[in-house]
Scaffold this motif. Structure first.
Motif, PDB file in Angstrom:
ATOM      1  N   VAL A  72      -3.543  -3.378  -1.966  1.00 20.96           N
ATOM      2  CA  VAL A  72      -3.913  -1.966  -2.123  1.00 20.96           C
ATOM      3  C   VAL A  72      -2.878  -1.268  -3.010  1.00 20.96           C
ATOM      4  O   VAL A  72      -1.670  -1.433  -2.820  1.00 20.96           O
ATOM      5  CB  VAL A  72      -3.976  -1.268  -0.752  1.00 20.96           C
ATOM      6  N   ARG A  73      -3.333  -0.519  -3.982  1.00 15.18           N
ATOM      7  CA  ARG A  73      -2.435   0.235  -4.856  1.00 15.18           C
ATOM      8  C   ARG A  73      -2.712   1.723  -4.667  1.00 15.18           C
ATOM      9  O   ARG A  73      -3.826   2.195  -4.865  1.00 15.18           O
ATOM     10  CB  ARG A  73      -2.649  -0.165  -6.315  1.00 15.18           C
ATOM     11  N   ARG A  74      -1.687   2.467  -4.266  1.00  9.66           N
ATOM     12  CA  ARG A  74      -1.848   3.898  -4.017  1.00  9.66           C
ATOM     13  C   ARG A  74      -0.859   4.679  -4.869  1.00  9.66           C
ATOM     14  O   ARG A  74       0.226   4.200  -5.204  1.00  9.66           O
ATOM     15  CB  ARG A  74      -1.638   4.220  -2.539  1.00  9.66           C
ATOM     16  N   THR A  75      -1.228   5.904  -5.191  1.00 11.88           N
ATOM     17  CA  THR A  75      -0.377   6.783  -5.985  1.00 11.88           C
ATOM     18  C   THR A  75       0.177   7.911  -5.115  1.00 11.88           C
ATOM     19  O   THR A  75      -0.245   8.090  -3.969  1.00 11.88           O
ATOM     20  CB  THR A  75      -1.173   7.401  -7.139  1.00 11.88           C
ATOM     21  N   ARG A 132       4.988  10.697   4.312  1.00  5.61           N
ATOM     22  CA  ARG A 132       3.750  10.071   3.825  1.00  5.61           C
ATOM     23  C   ARG A 132       4.041   9.040   2.741  1.00  5.61           C
ATOM     24  O   ARG A 132       3.392   7.997   2.665  1.00  5.61           O
ATOM     25  CB  ARG A 132       2.794  11.139   3.289  1.00  5.61           C
ATOM     26  N   PRO A 184       2.994   4.190  -2.050  1.00  2.95           N
ATOM     27  CA  PRO A 184       3.128   4.719  -3.407  1.00  2.95           C
ATOM     28  C   PRO A 184       4.596   4.969  -3.763  1.00  2.95           C
ATOM     29  O   PRO A 184       4.992   6.063  -4.146  1.00  2.95           O
ATOM     30  CB  PRO A 184       2.353   6.045  -3.323  1.00  2.95           C
ATOM     31  N   VAL A 230       3.589   6.282  -9.042  1.00  5.61           N
ATOM     32  CA  VAL A 230       4.249   6.077  -7.753  1.00  5.61           C
ATOM     33  C   VAL A 230       5.610   6.752  -7.769  1.00  5.61           C
ATOM     34  O   VAL A 230       6.158   7.063  -8.825  1.00  5.61           O
ATOM     35  CB  VAL A 230       4.409   4.568  -7.447  1.00  5.61           C
ATOM     36  N   ASP A 290      -2.587  10.080  -4.053  1.00  5.60           N
ATOM     37  CA  ASP A 290      -3.335   9.560  -2.909  1.00  5.60           C
ATOM     38  C   ASP A 290      -2.643   9.927  -1.599  1.00  5.60           C
ATOM     39  O   ASP A 290      -3.287  10.323  -0.624  1.00  5.60           O
ATOM     40  CB  ASP A 290      -3.458   8.038  -2.993  1.00  5.60           C
ATOM     41  N   ALA A 291      -1.323   9.779  -1.577  1.00  3.12           N
ATOM     42  CA  ALA A 291      -0.570  10.020  -0.347  1.00  3.12           C
ATOM     43  C   ALA A 291      -0.550  11.493   0.043  1.00  3.12           C
ATOM     44  O   ALA A 291      -0.598  11.839   1.230  1.00  3.12           O
ATOM     45  CB  ALA A 291       0.857   9.512  -0.508  1.00  3.12           C
ATOM     46  N   ARG A 299       1.494  12.699  -9.833  1.00  3.52           N
ATOM     47  CA  ARG A 299       0.359  12.390  -8.961  1.00  3.52           C
ATOM     48  C   ARG A 299      -0.326  11.091  -9.337  1.00  3.52           C
ATOM     49  O   ARG A 299      -0.887  10.399  -8.479  1.00  3.52           O
ATOM     50  CB  ARG A 299      -0.669  13.527  -9.000  1.00  3.52           C
ATOM     51  N   ASN A 328      -2.748  13.825  -0.967  1.00  2.65           N
ATOM     52  CA  ASN A 328      -4.074  14.445  -1.031  1.00  2.65           C
ATOM     53  C   ASN A 328      -4.491  15.041   0.312  1.00  2.65           C
ATOM     54  O   ASN A 328      -4.337  14.435   1.365  1.00  2.65           O
ATOM     55  CB  ASN A 328      -5.107  13.402  -1.461  1.00  2.65           C
ATOM     56  N   GLY A 385       0.777  -1.227   0.000  1.00  6.54           N
ATOM     57  CA  GLY A 385       0.000   0.000   0.000  1.00  6.54           C
ATOM     58  C   GLY A 385       0.807   1.275   0.000  1.00  6.54           C
ATOM     59  O   GLY A 385       0.259   2.350   0.273  1.00  6.54           O
TER      60      GLY A 385
END
Length: 331
Positions: free
Chosen positions: A176-179, A279, A150, A253, A182-183, A250, A185, A148
């Motif tokens: 979970v895949r986050r960019t 983050r 990025p 990753v 996302d981190a 954004r 935001n 999870g």
């Protein structure tokens, strides 16, 4: 690493680091944890155990991240010829004194290929020493993206368990895949050093000249690839310099956070702040970093806040591995 280990249900009772800024950060977030600023190589394992008032076998998990610089892909790869490289074997020495139920070590990928002066793989030599103490060693390469985060960050996690526990299954990840977006935001605007930030360590120290340089870099690209940038901005960079002076994207990753480098913010003409870097590493916003924030054109002694974050084990990765260790110990 302490954060993730504690989130997995363990309770870190003592943390040791040689860097004064790191130990001050550890003390700032200690929560009744003993913190020592000392060279671990000078510690006597038996006296350490007695000081902490522990009997052999009381300790559930001994965990540590010995310096990675001797084995880093971007370093000189001095290996065991670098005195810091030998600190990996201090994990064995402390294990001998405490006889913990399990040991967890984190290292960079190149460690898997490092060799002893006699040509043996360091991993093999380490496994032999742990086996002589009654532990079976497991090693696996994990990527932060699977947990999870990025950030593309591959790290070796070594787990040693007493032989009676049998095998060990590494965590597969949480899916979970986050960019980067996302981190970052919802973060407030950063503030200059003379103001108090809304979030700890969300402070911008980007010099005016660097803001001009950053303005030429589109989102997701790096300075050496910018055709419109004048020569006095590009300077001696070549098209091979793809990790330096890079703007985050954004929708994607981040590359591996590294000491001495801070990527550009995706949309603003500045470097990311220590809080934004934290983050990307999966630190909670409540974790406060202490020490200086190094300007990109300057230097400071010891580890500044960006370096502390880049050097750290991402808490979600530590939590995942430590949770698997806890499950194994409870079988």
């Amino acid at each position: 690493m302490d954060i993730g280990v504690d989130q997995a249900g363990f309770k870190t009772v003592c943390a040791i680091d040689f860097d004064p800024h790191c130990t001050n950060t550890l003390r700032r977030n200690a929560r009744k944890k003993t913190v020592w600023n000392v060279d671990v190589g000078l510690l006597d394992g038996e006296r350490l155990r007695e000081t902490l008032e522990m009997d052999r076998g009381d300790l559930g998990l001994l965990h540590g991240g010995p310096p990675c610089q001797p084995f880093s892909q971007i370093g000189k790869r001095g290996g065991l010829s670098d005195p810091r490289g030998m600190l990996i074997f201090d994990m064995v020495r402390i294990t001998k004194a405490f006889r913990p139920k399990a040991v967890m070590i984190e290292q960079v990928p190149y460690f898997l290929r490092a060799t002893m002066p006699d040509g043996r793989p360091v991993l093999q030599a380490l496994a032999t020493e742990f086996r002589q103490l009654g532990y079976r060693m497991h090693a696996h390469l994990l990527n932060a993206l699977s947990y999870g985060l990025p950030q593309r960050r591959e790290r070796v996690f070594i787990v040693c368990l007493r032989t009676e526990h049998g095998g060990f299954d590494y965590p597969l990840g949480n899916g979970v895949r986050r960019t980067v977006g996302d981190a970052l935001n919802g973060m407030p605007d950063p503030v200059p050093p003379d103001e108090k930030p809304v979030l700890p360590n969300h402070i911008d120290v980007t010099p005016p000249r660097d803001r001009e340089r950053i303005s030429y870099v589109p989102e997701g690209l790096w300075l050496s690839k910018c055709k419109d940038a004048p020569p006095d901005i590009i300077r001696k960079l070549t098209r091979k310099d793809t990790t330096k002076f890079r703007r985050l994207d954004r929708s994607s990753v981040a590359p591996t956070l590294r000491c001495g480098e801070a990527p550009y913010h995706p949309t603003e003409n500045r470097y990311i702040t220590p809080r934004e870097a934290a983050r990307l590493q999966g630190f909670p916003d409540t974790h406060v970093l202490t020490g200086p924030i190094r300007g990109r054109t300057g230097s400071v002694r010891d580890l500044d806040q960006h370096r502390q974050v880049a050097n750290a084990v991402p808490p979600p990765m530590a939590k995942a591995v430590a949770s698997s260790i806890a499950e194994t110990l409870c079988r």
